[in-house]
Design an enzyme around this catalytic site. Structure first.
Site, PDB file in Angstrom:
ATOM      1  N   GLU A 205       0.828  -1.081   0.087  1.00 12.85           N
ATOM      2  CA  GLU A 205      -0.125   0.061  -0.014  1.00 12.85           C
ATOM      3  C   GLU A 205       1.026   1.411   0.092  1.00 12.85           C
ATOM      4  O   GLU A 205       1.732   1.552   1.061  1.00 12.85           O
ATOM      5  CB  GLU A 205      -0.919  -0.017   1.341  1.00 12.85           C
ATOM      6  N   CYS A 239      -1.546   8.813   2.366  1.00 18.01           N
ATOM      7  CA  CYS A 239      -1.413   8.219   1.094  1.00 18.01           C
ATOM      8  C   CYS A 239      -2.477   8.791  -0.034  1.00 18.01           C
ATOM      9  O   CYS A 239      -2.507   9.192  -1.153  1.00 18.01           O
ATOM     10  CB  CYS A 239      -1.020   6.884   0.910  1.00 18.01           C
TER      11      CYS A 239
HETATM   12  O1  LIG Z   1      -1.352   6.811   3.937  1.00 14.87           O
HETATM   13  C1  LIG Z   1      -2.497   6.210   3.821  1.00 14.87           C
HETATM   14  C2  LIG Z   1      -3.578   6.163   4.891  1.00 14.87           C
HETATM   15  C3  LIG Z   1      -4.689   5.977   4.594  1.00 14.87           C
HETATM   16  C4  LIG Z   1      -5.728   6.405   5.331  1.00 14.87           C
HETATM   17  C5  LIG Z   1      -7.141   5.778   5.352  1.00 14.87           C
HETATM   18  O2  LIG Z   1      -7.195   4.518   5.725  1.00 14.87           O
HETATM   19  O3  LIG Z   1      -8.048   6.305   4.985  1.00 14.87           O
END
Ligand SMILES: O=CCCCC(=O)O
Length: 429
Positions: A205, A239
């Site tokens: 991810e 992200c």
């Molecule tokens: O950096 C990624 C964070 C994901 C946040 C989320 O789950 O909305």
């Protein structure tokens, strides 16, 4: 650290844990959710002290994690054997637990990211080792203690206070069967290569530079209100944050002033105060990187809409830049309080701008027209498309990336199968 000791303890636990019925494993999860709810104030304070997230956002992170754990604690067992009709008396698909799974997790959501990987993996019968970001070792310890307080068998979840160098040794151990990494493209590539070399499953991810598309027929006032939150929560260090605001030229004049008005309501303040919406970045070197990207964007023709002002070693007043196609900064992820604004002339042009990046996590489209929405749903290259709402993960729905944003799925019932071995059982009995 004697890694082999931790791995053999995890393996011993795995041989017992995997045999517990799914429903029995779920009972432990319910207790874990209660522990999170009970200790949420303390956990939130740990998060904020380690990586500076505003305290209300740390509390929300723990609440969301507890909700996610309850979802899995009451989820349908999608791992029970599936019967397939063939000419044989038995033909079934089984989902076996794999063994020890390593999580390499980032500092931006120190509880949520760890738990959203670990919970479905553990419910599927695996056991977990965590290598957390070094600034979040305290959060890692708290999570390990939470598992203990919830009564899980020892070593179902272990937090290892280790550096990047030890990842190789862990992935070379035959008892470790997979790795899930949330982090940068660079870290993902390195860890996935190690996993591949050792024939281990990986889930990645990684970064994103998601578009937040505002068409002229949309509820653009609402978009202008939600957009800054979509970009600036967690001080822009997410992200799947909205990183590029692509506005249709016919609504630019109406949307932009409203967007700026809301955007400037985010100003850095003490993260421990309840009304703070924006805070320091997690580390000074990350602020250095963001400032370099800002300068690079300007050197390549970007215009300042709101200046990015550095007010301390890791604190900024948030900025906005107007960027045109071809600016090299568009190929990068801006991980902090700096937003990109772009203007498109029609749907085709906007789609091209949105897709012309290496990443593809969670784009968002604002329109009242179903046909236009459909055009973007079908053609946007991303793991998620949100319509008339900002992108954010939802426990009930799959979360994952396209292109350089990674592969594999987290959350939802789909995540339960990520770290399972499909076993085909076929014949006559
Ligand atoms: O950096 C990624 C964070 C994901 C946040 C989320 O789950 O909305």
């Amino acid at each position: 650290m004697d890694l082999s000791k931790h791995i053999s303890s995890a393996h011993k636990t795995f041989s017992v844990w995997k045999k517990l019925p799914f429903r029995e494993r779920q009972k432990f999860l319910l207790k874990l959710a209660e522990v999170l709810e009970k200790n949420k104030g303390r956990y939130a304070a740990t998060i904020t002290s380690e990586m500076h997230k505003p305290i209300t956002q740390s509390i929300a992170e723990i609440e969301k994690s507890a909700g996610m754990i309850k979802f899995y604690a009451t989820a349908e067992n999608v791992l029970k054997p599936e019967k397939i009709k063939t000419e044989f008396t038995v033909s079934e698909v089984h989902y076996d637990a794999m063994g020890i799974i390593l999580g390499v997790m980032p500092w931006n959501f120190p509880f949520w990211q760890v738990l959203r990987f670990a919970i479905p993996a553990i419910l599927a019968g695996n056991v977990v080792l965590l290598k957390h970001a070094s600034i979040c070792f305290g959060s890692g310890d708290e999570i390990e203690n939470a598992f203990a307080e919830a009564g899980f068998p020892e070593s179902v979840f272990q937090n290892l206070r280790i550096g990047h160098d030890e990842i190789r040794e862990i992935l070379e151990n035959p008892l470790v069967r997979g790795v899930s990494l949330t982090g940068s493209e660079k870290a993902g590539g390195t860890v996935a290569a190690l996993a591949g070399k050792n024939i281990k499953k990986s889930v990645l991810e990684l970064g994103g530079s998601d578009a937040f598309i505002i068409l002229e027929d949309s509820a653009f006032e609402k978009a202008a209100k939600e957009g800054p939150w979509a970009k600036l929560q967690n001080t822009g260090q997410i992200c799947n944050a909205a990183k590029r605001f692509i506005v249709h030229e016919k609504v630019e004049k109406d949307f932009v002033p409203k967007f700026i008005e809301e955007y400037t309501s985010y100003q850095p303040a003490d993260p421990m105060k309840k009304d703070t919406k924006l805070s320091k970045m997690a580390r000074p070197d990350l602020a250095d990187d963001l400032e370099k990207q800002y300068k690079k964007a300007l050197k390549n023709g970007a215009e300042i809409i709101l200046p990015l002002e550095r007010i301390s070693e890791n604190e900024f007043r948030p900025g906005i830049i107007l960027v045109k196609e071809g600016n090299p900064v568009l190929q990068e992820e801006l991980f902090g309080p700096l937003a990109i604004l772009m203007v498109g002339k029609d749907d085709e042009d906007i789609l091209k701008l949105a897709n012309d990046i290496p990443f593809g996590l969670g784009n968002s489209v604002w329109t009242r027209d179903k046909k236009r929405a459909q055009y973007f749903i079908e053609n946007l290259e991303s793991g998620t498309v949100s319509i008339n709402k900002a992108t954010s993960s939802d426990t009930r729905l799959p979360f994952g990336g396209a292109k350089s944003s990674g592969y594999g799925v987290e959350l939802s019932l789909h995540a339960l199968k990520e770290f399972t071995q499909i076993k085909t059982v076929v014949g006559n009995i």
